[in-house]
Design a protein around this motif. Structure first.
Motif, mmCIF file in Angstrom:
data_model
loop_
_atom_site.group_PDB
_atom_site.id
_atom_site.type_symbol
_atom_site.label_atom_id
_atom_site.label_comp_id
_atom_site.label_asym_id
_atom_site.label_seq_id
_atom_site.Cartn_x
_atom_site.Cartn_y
_atom_site.Cartn_z
ATOM 1 N N ARG A 293 -3.618 17.677 29.300
ATOM 2 C CA ARG A 293 -4.274 16.652 28.492
ATOM 3 C C ARG A 293 -3.297 15.574 28.017
ATOM 4 N NH1 ARG A 293 -6.717 21.497 26.549
ATOM 5 N NH2 ARG A 293 -8.945 21.585 27.058
ATOM 6 N N HIS B 95 -19.750 14.205 39.674
ATOM 7 C CA HIS B 95 -19.300 14.945 38.493
ATOM 8 C C HIS B 95 -19.645 14.199 37.219
ATOM 9 C CE1 HIS B 95 -16.326 16.191 35.418
ATOM 10 N NE2 HIS B 95 -16.431 17.379 35.970
ATOM 11 N N LEU C 175 -13.851 21.390 35.582
ATOM 12 C CA LEU C 175 -14.559 21.712 34.339
ATOM 13 C C LEU C 175 -15.525 20.597 33.948
ATOM 14 C CD1 LEU C 175 -11.392 22.814 32.322
ATOM 15 C CD2 LEU C 175 -12.868 24.282 33.725
ATOM 16 N N ASP C 176 -16.289 20.843 32.882
ATOM 17 C CA ASP C 176 -17.075 19.826 32.175
ATOM 18 C C ASP C 176 -18.050 19.089 33.092
ATOM 19 O OD1 ASP C 176 -15.470 20.683 30.173
ATOM 20 O OD2 ASP C 176 -14.597 18.734 29.690
ATOM 21 N N TRP C 177 -19.064 19.824 33.554
ATOM 22 C CA TRP C 177 -20.044 19.282 34.489
ATOM 23 C C TRP C 177 -21.291 18.752 33.793
ATOM 24 C CZ3 TRP C 177 -19.189 18.972 39.730
ATOM 25 C CH2 TRP C 177 -18.068 19.657 40.229
ATOM 26 N N GLU D 261 -25.324 21.754 33.672
ATOM 27 C CA GLU D 261 -23.913 22.098 33.867
ATOM 28 C C GLU D 261 -23.771 23.474 34.514
ATOM 29 O OE1 GLU D 261 -19.758 22.050 31.279
ATOM 30 O OE2 GLU D 261 -21.684 21.798 30.267
ATOM 31 N N THR E 278 -16.151 24.197 22.849
ATOM 32 C CA THR E 278 -15.684 25.150 23.848
ATOM 33 C C THR E 278 -14.964 26.296 23.159
ATOM 34 O OG1 THR E 278 -15.405 23.349 25.449
ATOM 35 C CG2 THR E 278 -14.331 25.430 25.961
ATOM 36 N N ASP F 286 -7.704 16.074 32.953
ATOM 37 C CA ASP F 286 -7.915 17.031 31.869
ATOM 38 C C ASP F 286 -9.273 17.721 31.944
ATOM 39 O OD1 ASP F 286 -8.521 14.249 31.175
ATOM 40 O OD2 ASP F 286 -9.291 15.058 29.298
ATOM 41 N N ASN F 287 -10.083 17.387 32.936
ATOM 42 C CA ASN F 287 -11.305 18.136 33.199
ATOM 43 C C ASN F 287 -11.136 19.052 34.406
ATOM 44 O OD1 ASN F 287 -12.833 17.332 31.039
ATOM 45 N ND2 ASN F 287 -13.789 15.617 32.098
ATOM 46 N N THR F 288 -9.896 19.464 34.630
ATOM 47 C CA THR F 288 -9.596 20.434 35.675
ATOM 48 C C THR F 288 -8.602 21.457 35.137
ATOM 49 O OG1 THR F 288 -7.670 19.267 36.607
ATOM 50 C CG2 THR F 288 -9.843 18.635 37.439
ATOM 51 N N ASP G 46 -17.509 12.622 35.097
ATOM 52 C CA ASP G 46 -16.459 12.497 34.069
ATOM 53 C C ASP G 46 -15.148 13.062 34.626
ATOM 54 O OD1 ASP G 46 -15.467 11.752 31.595
ATOM 55 O OD2 ASP G 46 -15.967 13.649 30.639
ATOM 56 N N TYR G 47 -14.777 12.654 35.815
ATOM 57 C CA TYR G 47 -13.679 13.308 36.528
ATOM 58 C C TYR G 47 -12.325 12.683 36.196
ATOM 59 C CZ TYR G 47 -11.307 15.755 40.331
ATOM 60 O OH TYR G 47 -10.476 16.575 41.051
#
Length: 341
Positions: free
Chosen positions: A113, A207, A229-231, A70, A40, A213-215, A209-210
């Motif tokens: 995170r 999703h 994030l991270d779709w 994604e 990223t 830290d993926n928001t 991986d929810y």
């Protein structure tokens, strides 16, 4: 203009200009995160900021890191109740950066995170309200009609659980060690899951991986989710499987994979059982076949941990000696077996 590993800024600049994306001044970039999963980068000029994601440089496994999927789901959810970053551009080939990539608008806010970052949000009441907001967003995602947002063909409407068991069992063959001592337990859990596959609860966008830290949370109000994030694992599937994986992420064994004390595993977070209860209440759905769903979540994360260790071992240079992700595999497989017992 400079280059970063995996990010050719000159080539990206040419692509953006050819695509008619407004540019002002020199294009610059900063590495944000990655190495074991998607890389990223923050990309910016004098007027705009974007976030670019691309696959890691080494050790890809089949079907991993699908940039096109994604990007498509983020674009489709733009006008839904689910907060996402605005889609900007993507390529599903290696013609620009030597690998597929996707780029979205930068969303300001906090990505939580670590446990220190979680503590900075406020006391227990704030953390609890933040968790409620996160679960509400997941429920909102599961209530989006895929057909209404152009995602009716984003995955098969049935057979998701069978495919998940089969897919992750197959993935193990790509990331296992030679004469792997974990083979017996992995194959046992895989077989028990295959024998216990229940009827799918219903079909929704998942999703995959929810967790927190993926928001991105609002900087001033951590109970507001600014973007999910991270779709890369998203598809059409069983929403209870998505909720269960969120709960499995609460397990402290995940600290081995990420090599840090993560926010989602912190003691001040609700337990996995409490997370499941809140999801059930907010969604109005019973948690049918929950033991299977949780065990499948543990199986997925075990194989993901093995993949992380696989990429570490496949690094072009001498791999480091940090085997914690590899150690997590046995722990997570054991958790899955205990859940089904």
């Amino acid at each position: 203009m400079t280059s970063l590993d995996g990010l050719d800024l000159a080539a990206l600049d040419r692509h953006l200009r050819a695509a008619g994306i407004p540019r002002t001044g020199e294009l610059r970039g900063e590495f944000i995160s990655g190495g074991r999963s998607n890389l990223t980068f923050l990309v910016f000029d004098d007027a705009s900021k974007w976030v670019l994601r691309r696959p890691p440089l080494h050790g890809l496994t089949p079907s991993a890191h699908d940039m096109g999927r994604e990007y498509r789901v983020v674009a489709a959810l733009a006008d839904s109740p689910v907060p996402v970053a605005r889609a900007v551009t993507m390529r599903d080939d290696d013609s620009v950066l030597g690998a597929p990539f996707q780029m979205v608008e930068y969303v300001a806010g906090n990505v939580v995170r670590s446990r220190a970052e979680l503590d900075a949000l406020g006391g227990p009441e704030v953390v609890s309200a933040c968790v409620d907001s996160l679960i509400r967003v997941l429920v909102d995602l599961h209530e989006v009609d895929p057909s209404a947002v152009g995602l009716s063909d984003f995955g098969k409407p049935s057979g998701y659980l069978e495919r998940q068991v089969r897919r992750w069992g197959s993935q193990w063959q790509h990331v296992r060690l030679a004469d792997d001592p974990r083979d017996g337990d992995v194959e046992r859990l895989h077989a028990e899951l295959a024998d216990a596959v229940p009827e799918q609860s219903r079909t929704s966008i998942v999703h995959g991986d929810y967790r927190i830290d993926n928001t991105i949370l609002d900087s001033g109000d951590p109970t507001v989710v600014r973007a999910v994030l991270d779709w890369e694992m998203s598809t059409l599937g069983d929403p209870l499987s998505d909720a269960a994986l969120m709960c499995v992420h609460r397990d402290p064994a995940l600290n081995l994979i990420l090599n840090e004390e993560t926010a989602w595993t912190a003691p001040q977070m609700p337990s996995a059982d409490e997370l499941a209860h809140r999801y059930s209440v907010m969604s109005g759905n019973e948690l049918a076949h929950w033991e299977f769903q949780m065990a499948l979540g543990y199986f997925k994360l075990a194989i993901i941990a093995a993949g992380i260790d696989f990429r570490r071992r496949m690094a072009a240079d001498t791999p480091d000696n940090d085997d914690r992700a590899g150690q997590a595999v046995a722990v997570l497989i054991a958790r899955g077996l205990q859940t089904l017992a």
